[in-house]
Design a protein around this motif. Structure first.
Motif, PDB file in Angstrom:
ATOM      1  N   LEU A 211      -3.771   2.923  -2.663  1.00  0.00           N
ATOM      2  CA  LEU A 211      -2.349   3.162  -2.416  1.00  0.00           C
ATOM      3  C   LEU A 211      -1.601   2.846  -3.705  1.00  0.00           C
ATOM      4  O   LEU A 211      -1.772   1.782  -4.288  1.00  0.00           O
ATOM      5  CB  LEU A 211      -1.852   2.283  -1.274  1.00  0.00           C
ATOM      6  N   GLN A 212      -0.779   3.784  -4.165  1.00  0.00           N
ATOM      7  CA  GLN A 212      -0.035   3.611  -5.403  1.00  0.00           C
ATOM      8  C   GLN A 212       1.451   3.879  -5.198  1.00  0.00           C
ATOM      9  O   GLN A 212       1.827   4.769  -4.421  1.00  0.00           O
ATOM     10  CB  GLN A 212      -0.572   4.550  -6.489  1.00  0.00           C
ATOM     11  N   ASN A 213       2.268   3.121  -5.896  1.00  0.00           N
ATOM     12  CA  ASN A 213       3.712   3.297  -5.860  1.00  0.00           C
ATOM     13  C   ASN A 213       4.166   3.684  -7.264  1.00  0.00           C
ATOM     14  O   ASN A 213       4.340   2.844  -8.141  1.00  0.00           O
ATOM     15  CB  ASN A 213       4.388   2.001  -5.416  1.00  0.00           C
ATOM     16  N   GLU A 214       4.346   4.968  -7.480  1.00  0.00           N
ATOM     17  CA  GLU A 214       4.725   5.488  -8.790  1.00  0.00           C
ATOM     18  C   GLU A 214       5.885   6.469  -8.651  1.00  0.00           C
ATOM     19  O   GLU A 214       5.872   7.327  -7.765  1.00  0.00           O
ATOM     20  CB  GLU A 214       3.544   6.190  -9.467  1.00  0.00           C
ATOM     21  N   LYS A 215       6.865   6.321  -9.506  1.00  0.00           N
ATOM     22  CA  LYS A 215       8.038   7.206  -9.531  1.00  0.00           C
ATOM     23  C   LYS A 215       8.682   7.301  -8.150  1.00  0.00           C
ATOM     24  O   LYS A 215       9.021   8.386  -7.657  1.00  0.00           O
ATOM     25  CB  LYS A 215       7.647   8.593 -10.040  1.00  0.00           C
ATOM     26  N   ASN A 216       8.812   6.139  -7.516  1.00  0.00           N
ATOM     27  CA  ASN A 216       9.454   6.035  -6.207  1.00  0.00           C
ATOM     28  C   ASN A 216       8.747   6.846  -5.125  1.00  0.00           C
ATOM     29  O   ASN A 216       9.368   7.268  -4.135  1.00  0.00           O
ATOM     30  CB  ASN A 216      10.922   6.478  -6.294  1.00  0.00           C
ATOM     31  N   GLU A 217       7.472   7.061  -5.302  1.00  0.00           N
ATOM     32  CA  GLU A 217       6.689   7.769  -4.288  1.00  0.00           C
ATOM     33  C   GLU A 217       5.435   6.967  -3.968  1.00  0.00           C
ATOM     34  O   GLU A 217       4.701   6.543  -4.863  1.00  0.00           O
ATOM     35  CB  GLU A 217       6.295   9.171  -4.750  1.00  0.00           C
ATOM     36  N   LEU A 218       5.194   6.787  -2.667  1.00  0.00           N
ATOM     37  CA  LEU A 218       4.029   6.046  -2.203  1.00  0.00           C
ATOM     38  C   LEU A 218       2.958   7.049  -1.775  1.00  0.00           C
ATOM     39  O   LEU A 218       3.182   7.855  -0.875  1.00  0.00           O
ATOM     40  CB  LEU A 218       4.422   5.154  -1.025  1.00  0.00           C
ATOM     41  N   THR A 219       1.813   6.997  -2.437  1.00  0.00           N
ATOM     42  CA  THR A 219       0.720   7.911  -2.115  1.00  0.00           C
ATOM     43  C   THR A 219      -0.546   7.123  -1.803  1.00  0.00           C
ATOM     44  O   THR A 219      -0.727   5.993  -2.255  1.00  0.00           O
ATOM     45  CB  THR A 219       0.422   8.870  -3.279  1.00  0.00           C
ATOM     46  N   VAL A 220      -1.423   7.732  -1.025  1.00  0.00           N
ATOM     47  CA  VAL A 220      -2.744   7.155  -0.778  1.00  0.00           C
ATOM     48  C   VAL A 220      -3.787   8.191  -1.191  1.00  0.00           C
ATOM     49  O   VAL A 220      -3.637   9.384  -0.919  1.00  0.00           O
ATOM     50  CB  VAL A 220      -2.939   6.748   0.700  1.00  0.00           C
ATOM     51  N   ARG A 221      -4.836   7.709  -1.851  1.00  0.00           N
ATOM     52  CA  ARG A 221      -5.850   8.611  -2.384  1.00  0.00           C
ATOM     53  C   ARG A 221      -7.251   8.133  -1.997  1.00  0.00           C
ATOM     54  O   ARG A 221      -7.564   6.949  -2.099  1.00  0.00           O
ATOM     55  CB  ARG A 221      -5.752   8.683  -3.913  1.00  0.00           C
ATOM     56  N   ARG A 222      -8.044   9.049  -1.559  1.00  0.00           N
ATOM     57  CA  ARG A 222      -9.439   8.763  -1.228  1.00  0.00           C
ATOM     58  C   ARG A 222     -10.209   8.451  -2.506  1.00  0.00           C
ATOM     59  O   ARG A 222     -10.124   9.178  -3.494  1.00  0.00           O
ATOM     60  CB  ARG A 222     -10.062   9.973  -0.535  1.00  0.00           C
ATOM     61  N   GLU A 223     -10.965   7.364  -2.470  1.00  0.00           N
ATOM     62  CA  GLU A 223     -11.806   6.987  -3.600  1.00  0.00           C
ATOM     63  C   GLU A 223     -13.293   7.145  -3.244  1.00  0.00           C
ATOM     64  O   GLU A 223     -14.003   7.914  -3.860  1.00  0.00           O
ATOM     65  CB  GLU A 223     -11.512   5.534  -4.012  1.00  0.00           C
ATOM     66  N   VAL A 224     -13.746   6.379  -2.254  1.00  0.00           N
ATOM     67  CA  VAL A 224     -15.152   6.381  -1.818  1.00  0.00           C
ATOM     68  C   VAL A 224     -16.078   6.314  -3.037  1.00  0.00           C
ATOM     69  O   VAL A 224     -16.878   7.203  -3.285  1.00  0.00           O
ATOM     70  CB  VAL A 224     -15.482   7.587  -0.923  1.00  0.00           C
ATOM     71  N   ARG A 225     -15.939   5.233  -3.795  1.00  0.00           N
ATOM     72  CA  ARG A 225     -16.768   4.982  -4.972  1.00  0.00           C
ATOM     73  C   ARG A 225     -17.650   3.772  -4.692  1.00  0.00           C
ATOM     74  O   ARG A 225     -17.185   2.654  -4.578  1.00  0.00           O
ATOM     75  CB  ARG A 225     -15.896   4.760  -6.208  1.00  0.00           C
ATOM     76  N   TYR A 226     -18.939   4.039  -4.560  1.00  0.00           N
ATOM     77  CA  TYR A 226     -19.901   2.989  -4.258  1.00  0.00           C
ATOM     78  C   TYR A 226     -20.341   2.299  -5.550  1.00  0.00           C
ATOM     79  O   TYR A 226     -20.554   2.953  -6.574  1.00  0.00           O
ATOM     80  CB  TYR A 226     -21.128   3.570  -3.560  1.00  0.00           C
ATOM     81  N   VAL A 227     -20.497   0.987  -5.476  1.00  0.00           N
ATOM     82  CA  VAL A 227     -20.986   0.228  -6.624  1.00  0.00           C
ATOM     83  C   VAL A 227     -22.117  -0.675  -6.153  1.00  0.00           C
ATOM     84  O   VAL A 227     -22.226  -1.003  -4.968  1.00  0.00           O
ATOM     85  CB  VAL A 227     -19.873  -0.614  -7.283  1.00  0.00           C
ATOM     86  N   TYR A 228     -22.937  -1.110  -7.102  1.00  0.00           N
ATOM     87  CA  TYR A 228     -24.109  -1.904  -6.754  1.00  0.00           C
ATOM     88  C   TYR A 228     -23.828  -3.397  -6.825  1.00  0.00           C
ATOM     89  O   TYR A 228     -24.680  -4.203  -6.488  1.00  0.00           O
ATOM     90  CB  TYR A 228     -25.278  -1.521  -7.666  1.00  0.00           C
ATOM     91  N   GLY A 229     -22.632  -3.750  -7.264  1.00  0.00           N
ATOM     92  CA  GLY A 229     -22.235  -5.151  -7.299  1.00  0.00           C
ATOM     93  C   GLY A 229     -21.169  -5.427  -6.269  1.00  0.00           C
ATOM     94  O   GLY A 229     -21.067  -4.734  -5.254  1.00  0.00           O
ATOM     95  N   PHE A 230     -20.329  -6.430  -6.576  1.00  0.00           N
ATOM     96  CA  PHE A 230     -19.316  -6.844  -5.613  1.00  0.00           C
ATOM     97  C   PHE A 230     -17.920  -6.736  -6.229  1.00  0.00           C
ATOM     98  O   PHE A 230     -17.653  -5.831  -7.010  1.00  0.00           O
ATOM     99  CB  PHE A 230     -19.627  -8.262  -5.117  1.00  0.00           C
ATOM    100  N   GLN A 231     -17.036  -7.671  -5.909  1.00  0.00           N
ATOM    101  CA  GLN A 231     -15.640  -7.565  -6.300  1.00  0.00           C
ATOM    102  C   GLN A 231     -15.454  -7.460  -7.813  1.00  0.00           C
ATOM    103  O   GLN A 231     -14.589  -6.719  -8.291  1.00  0.00           O
ATOM    104  CB  GLN A 231     -14.842  -8.750  -5.755  1.00  0.00           C
ATOM    105  N   SER A 232     -16.229  -8.204  -8.568  1.00  0.00           N
ATOM    106  CA  SER A 232     -16.059  -8.182 -10.021  1.00  0.00           C
ATOM    107  C   SER A 232     -16.345  -6.807 -10.610  1.00  0.00           C
ATOM    108  O   SER A 232     -15.694  -6.388 -11.573  1.00  0.00           O
ATOM    109  CB  SER A 232     -16.967  -9.230 -10.677  1.00  0.00           C
ATOM    110  N   GLU A 233     -17.288  -6.091 -10.008  1.00  0.00           N
ATOM    111  CA  GLU A 233     -17.592  -4.755 -10.505  1.00  0.00           C
ATOM    112  C   GLU A 233     -16.480  -3.767 -10.146  1.00  0.00           C
ATOM    113  O   GLU A 233     -16.114  -2.898 -10.945  1.00  0.00           O
ATOM    114  CB  GLU A 233     -18.934  -4.272  -9.954  1.00  0.00           C
ATOM    115  N   LEU A 234     -15.931  -3.897  -8.942  1.00  0.00           N
ATOM    116  CA  LEU A 234     -14.780  -3.072  -8.580  1.00  0.00           C
ATOM    117  C   LEU A 234     -13.591  -3.398  -9.473  1.00  0.00           C
ATOM    118  O   LEU A 234     -12.829  -2.502  -9.864  1.00  0.00           O
ATOM    119  CB  LEU A 234     -14.411  -3.305  -7.111  1.00  0.00           C
ATOM    120  N   ASP A 235     -13.426  -4.662  -9.789  1.00  0.00           N
ATOM    121  CA  ASP A 235     -12.355  -5.108 -10.688  1.00  0.00           C
ATOM    122  C   ASP A 235     -12.462  -4.399 -12.031  1.00  0.00           C
ATOM    123  O   ASP A 235     -11.482  -3.849 -12.546  1.00  0.00           O
ATOM    124  CB  ASP A 235     -12.447  -6.623 -10.862  1.00  0.00           C
TER     125      ASP A 235
END
Length: 253
Positions: A211-235
């Motif tokens: 979910l992003q708030n850019e130029k006064n517009e709130l949008t949601v975008r599908r990611e579905v990106r799998y990673v082999y680690g945990f939070q630090s890798e997503l970070d």
């Protein structure tokens, strides 16, 4: 027993000023499914960028994908073709499934502050103050109600971006055996769904929805990106820049 929805309306759904948020919830008959081809939707253009929004994770598993599966009920010999059909079971059956999917959210505010809302470490968030994101609790076994994160969009002007992600707490790769759905229920309009149905047998985490708030517009975008680690890798993948250490779950009543 008070339902989760009533609990939301009576307690967590009340903002700093005592306002009770409403949402279409499970009663909405329409849904927008985000796919690779149609991966983004504007909440602002739908008039759904204010009020209370909830994000729900639910999942199930096929018993045939779990070691040994379940014992067939008596009478199966009378219907031999039933043995050829995979049996779908709810993941909250602890004796059948030993997978703990957790719903979490990385947040970044307009003032630059960042953090995470997750059951690991007991970071449950807050609705009436930053980050205006709150986790309802930790569902260990995939009950029908699943896990839910609430977002107070009445304070959206203070939010820069929210990344909703799912990880497997015990570290056992199982995304190829789970049928997970992330559903976003805005205050109005259709709900938004993202299915985690791609095969990623070794993945332990998945960035699902941004979910992003850019130029006064709130949008949601599908990611579905799998990673082999945990939070630090997503970070690292999304450039959050947080410091991560080993954490443990806390029990929340």
């Amino acid at each position: 027993m008070v339902s989760l929805w009533e609990h939301w309306r009576r307690g967590m759904g009340r903002g700093a000023g005592g306002q009770s948020f409403d949402s279409m919830g499970p009663f909405s008959g329409h849904a927008v499914e985000l796919t690779k081809r149609h991966s983004e939707v504007s909440l602002t253009k739908q008039g759904a960028d204010t009020g209370g929004m909830r994000v729900n994770l639910s999942w199930r598993m096929r018993s045939s994908d779990v070691g040994g599966g379940r014992t067939r009920p008596r009478g199966s010999l009378r219907h031999p073709l039933r043995s050829l059909k995979p049996e779908v079971v709810q993941a909250h059956t602890q004796g059948v499934v030993n997978v703990d999917l957790d719903l979490a959210c990385l947040y970044e505010m307009k003032d630059g502050s960042k953090g995470v809302v997750q059951p690991l470490g007991g970071f449950y968030g807050d609705l009436s103050s930053p980050p205006y994101v709150k986790l309802s609790g930790d569902d260990r076994f995939g009950s029908p109600s699943g896990e839910t994160i609430y977002v107070n969009l009445d304070n959206k002007d203070e939010i820069s971006r929210l990344l909703f992600f799912v990880y497997i707490y015990d570290g056992t790769p199982a995304f190829d055996r789970t049928h997970a759905i992330l559903t976003l229920y805005p205050s109005s309009g259709p709900r938004v769904q993202v299915s985690l149905d791609e095969r990623a047998p070794q993945a332990r985490s998945c960035a699902v929805l941004l979910l992003q708030n850019e130029k006064n517009e709130l949008t949601v975008r599908r990611e579905v990106r799998y990673v082999y680690g945990f939070q630090s890798e997503l970070d690292r993948l999304y450039g959050w820049g947080l410091q991560w250490g080993r954490g443990y779950k806390t029990h929340k009543v």
